[in-house]
Each structure stands twice: as C-alpha cells, then as structure tokens.
Write a protein that holds these residues in place. Structure first.
Motif, PDB file in Angstrom:
ATOM      1  N   LYS A 153      -6.313  -0.187   3.897  1.00 12.88           N
ATOM      2  CA  LYS A 153      -5.835   0.774   2.908  1.00 12.88           C
ATOM      3  C   LYS A 153      -5.769   0.169   1.510  1.00 12.88           C
ATOM      4  O   LYS A 153      -5.969   0.853   0.506  1.00 12.88           O
ATOM      5  CB  LYS A 153      -4.454   1.287   3.334  1.00 12.88           C
ATOM      6  CG  LYS A 153      -3.995   2.540   2.611  1.00 12.88           C
ATOM      7  CD  LYS A 153      -2.713   3.062   3.226  1.00 12.88           C
ATOM      8  CE  LYS A 153      -2.271   4.340   2.525  1.00 12.88           C
ATOM      9  NZ  LYS A 153      -0.988   4.850   3.090  1.00 12.88           N
ATOM     10  N   THR A 201       0.811  -1.212   0.000  1.00 14.65           N
ATOM     11  CA  THR A 201       0.000   0.000   0.000  1.00 14.65           C
ATOM     12  C   THR A 201       0.847   1.265   0.000  1.00 14.65           C
ATOM     13  O   THR A 201       0.402   2.297  -0.499  1.00 14.65           O
ATOM     14  CB  THR A 201      -0.992   0.018   1.179  1.00 14.65           C
ATOM     15  OG1 THR A 201      -0.297  -0.226   2.406  1.00 14.65           O
ATOM     16  CG2 THR A 201      -2.052  -1.061   0.995  1.00 14.65           C
ATOM     17  N   LEU A 244      -7.443   2.196  -1.677  1.00 16.01           N
ATOM     18  CA  LEU A 244      -6.623   2.698  -2.785  1.00 16.01           C
ATOM     19  C   LEU A 244      -6.997   2.102  -4.127  1.00 16.01           C
ATOM     20  O   LEU A 244      -6.550   2.586  -5.167  1.00 16.01           O
ATOM     21  CB  LEU A 244      -5.142   2.420  -2.512  1.00 16.01           C
ATOM     22  CG  LEU A 244      -4.514   3.155  -1.328  1.00 16.01           C
ATOM     23  CD1 LEU A 244      -3.137   2.585  -1.029  1.00 16.01           C
ATOM     24  CD2 LEU A 244      -4.413   4.649  -1.624  1.00 16.01           C
ATOM     25  N   SER A 257       0.067   3.912  -2.787  1.00 10.11           N
ATOM     26  CA  SER A 257      -0.188   5.318  -2.427  1.00 10.11           C
ATOM     27  C   SER A 257       0.580   6.259  -3.343  1.00 10.11           C
ATOM     28  O   SER A 257       0.060   7.322  -3.741  1.00 10.11           O
ATOM     29  CB  SER A 257       0.214   5.564  -0.971  1.00 10.11           C
ATOM     30  OG  SER A 257      -0.608   4.865  -0.079  1.00 10.11           O
TER      31      SER A 257
END
Length: 350
Positions: free
Chosen positions: A269, A236, A273, A240
């Motif tokens: 997350k 992640t 995302l 990101s």
C-alpha cells in the motif's frame, strides 16, 4: 530555493539533517543521532550546524539516540540554539541527577539533558506527545505532517514504560531486538527479484519501532517521506487520509525507507499511495541479527514503485560493497542494471 538531505554515516543507525534554503535563509531539521560507535562524529556535525529549527528523536532504540545525547551533552551557549524538540515520552522517563532509573536504555540520559537545557534556555519548545493526530506543523516555508505514531501507540508506550520498570527494573527491554535468520537471507539470494516480490508476505516489527515518529516534509513543491523505523501499516493509514483529502496519490521526491530497508517495515500500500522513484537506505549493512537492507525490500521497490517506465534510483549512504560484506547476495551485477544506484552518498539535493 533548495532542499538538501544529509544522511550522516552513522553505522547501522540513522542521523539525518534536512536543510531548506530560501532567499538566503536556512531552516534545519535534525532527525536522530545514530549509535554509540559514531556518536562523536555525529555530535560534532550537529554542533557545527549552529541553529536548529527542529530536533527529532524518532524513538528510543540505541541506533538512533546516542549521537543526540552526546550532542546535547556538549551543547553550550547563552541563547536558544534548538527551537523545538520532539522526543516522545522523554519527559515521563524518570530521571534524577544522582540515580539512573530508566528501563529504556539511554532514554534517561536524553531526558536528563533535555530537562537541563530547557531550564537554561538552550532549547525552546519540547513536545513529548508527537502523534499523527496533532495536525500539520509549519516551520517557515516547511510543512510537516506526522504519519506515525498514533495517540493509541503513544499511550501504550507510556503504559509499557511504567509496567516494564515495575517488573524488570533496569534491564534492557527485550522488545528492542529484532533478528533475521541468515539462512533466510541466503535463501533469498538464490531467488529472483520478481519472484521475491510475488511471494512477499508482510511481517511485523517490534513495538518500539511502531512507536517511531515518521514524517512527511514539504517545502516549496518538494516532498519527502522520512519514515524512521515506523510500522508500514501505521504510515499507510495516515497516507490514506492524506490521499483522501487531496484526491490523488502523493507525489514524493524521496522516501527514506523505514528501519534501514527491513522487509518488516514495508507493505504494498505504501507504493500504491505514493508516486516516488527515489529511495534512501541509511545503513552500513546492519549488526547482530540484522541484515539491512533486505533483498525482499529491493524486490518490492522494483516491482511496485515503477511507474511510466521511470528509472528507480536507490541511494545508499555507505558503499554498496561495505553493505554487501554482511549480505553478499543483496543484489547481483545483472540486477543492478534495473536501478540507478548511487552509493557512498551523504548529500542529496532535490
């Protein structure tokens, strides 16, 4: 143009082929080779592929490497058959034709065969430092972003190998084992999916899994996340950066869940995302102290990936009844209605 994902039946391990066809040209990526119990079947399948554009060993765990070793052992020919190999640290694993000197199980055999095949020209480029900092790689119409591991994890893998072989010699690395309490598995079976998602708390995976290569593969508008056994936080962090650069969540056609659906390899997350409603689990249910996939993982997918009321599809490369032989409380008949379940499925077209 088509993209086909073939998840071979490799027991509790991974053995995946991604094939992209465009204008009668084929591009093939092979990822891992499963455990010893299925190595001959996997090796035969890989031999019959012919040309391979990229061969990836995500990490050295036994359930990912054995089929690749058997494949390389059988490989014959006079010209390049594998254009590229990604196998982190394979070239630093000490090998010798006469002496077995590796502490990381079959890493010795892999590095030995890779060395021989490179000398004979059957493989082309061999990269042993594949990290998220290497930038995008293009193979024909395919674009590949490495999401895991980082340079720091790769350096730690090298250090651990050197330190371990000095201290422990040829014994197996204890970090390779990651057991789950069957009592916890049974307890989860009594709780609803919504409760398990609400109560979910992230846990950590082993270092060897953290060293796993994870990939985003894109081709002609299709997108895949093939996560190996990678740590969710590492993945992640990379995602990101992609979201920051692209300015929006990532549309993904299919996610191959990390570590066969272990709850130790997911976080919220990942679902924030990405926009994805199709998830692949590659396992026959696990072995030893592993019970894959985890019911908590299914709960989190149901709670966190549902967007705009789109149905969620779960793919399993073994029959669900086989998987539930080890984990009978994985999902109830009533809960199955929350998903589109496609089991005993080895090929997925996207």
């Amino acid at each position: 143009m088509s993209v086909k994902i073939c998840s071979l039946r490799a027991a509790h391990g991974d053995a995946i082929i991604v094939e992209v066809e465009i204008e009668n040209s084929f591009y093939r990526i092979v990822i891992d080779g499963g455990p010893e119990s299925t190595q001959d079947v996997v090796a035969e399948k890989l031999i019959n592929l012919g040309h391979i554009d990229l061969l990836v060993l995500t990490h050295y765990d036994a359930d990912h490497i054995a089929g690749l070793i058997r494949f390389l052992e059988k490989l014959r020919g006079e010209s390049c058959i594998i254009e590229r190999v990604w196998a982190n640290c394979a070239s630093i694993v000490d090998y010798d034709d006469e002496e077995y000197v590796s502490a990381y199980g079959d890493a010795y055999k892999l590095s030995n065969y890779l060395g021989r095949l490179k000398r004979t020209g059957l493989i082309g480029d061999w990269s042993d430092c594949v990290t998220s900092e290497m930038g995008r790689v293009t193979i024909g119409p395919i674009q590949i972003d490495v999401l895991s591991p980082t340079n720091n994890i790769q350096a730690e893998l090298l250090k651990r190998y050197r330190d371990y072989i000095e201290k422990e010699g040829l014994e197996d690395d204890p970090d390779l084992e990651e057991n789950v309490s069957y009592g916890r598995v049974q307890c989860d079976a009594t709780k609803s999916l919504s409760y398990l998602a609400y109560a979910f708390r992230p846990s950590s995976t082993t270092f060897m899994n953290k060293s796993s290569i994870a990939l985003r593969i894109q081709a002609e508008g299709r997108s895949l996340l093939l996560l190996g056994d990678a740590d969710a936080n590492v993945v992640t962090d990379s995602l990101s950066e992609i979201v920051k650069a692209e300015g929006k969540p990532i549309n993904v056609d299919l996610i191959k869940m990390s570590h066969h659906g272990s709850k130790a390899n997911i976080n919220r997350k990942l679902f924030e995302l990405t926009n994805c409603t199709r998830f692949l689990f590659t396992t026959d249910g696990g072995t030893g102290g592993a019970y894959h996939p985890d019911r908590q993982t299914l709960a989190c997918i149901e709670a966190w990936s549902r967007k705009n009321d789109c149905p969620i599809t779960l793919y399993f490369n073994y029959p669900l009844r086989t998987i539930m032989t080890r984990n009978p409380g994985l999902i109830s008949d009533e809960e199955r209605e929350k998903f589109i379940i496609v089991d005993n499925k080895n090929e997925i077209m996207i």
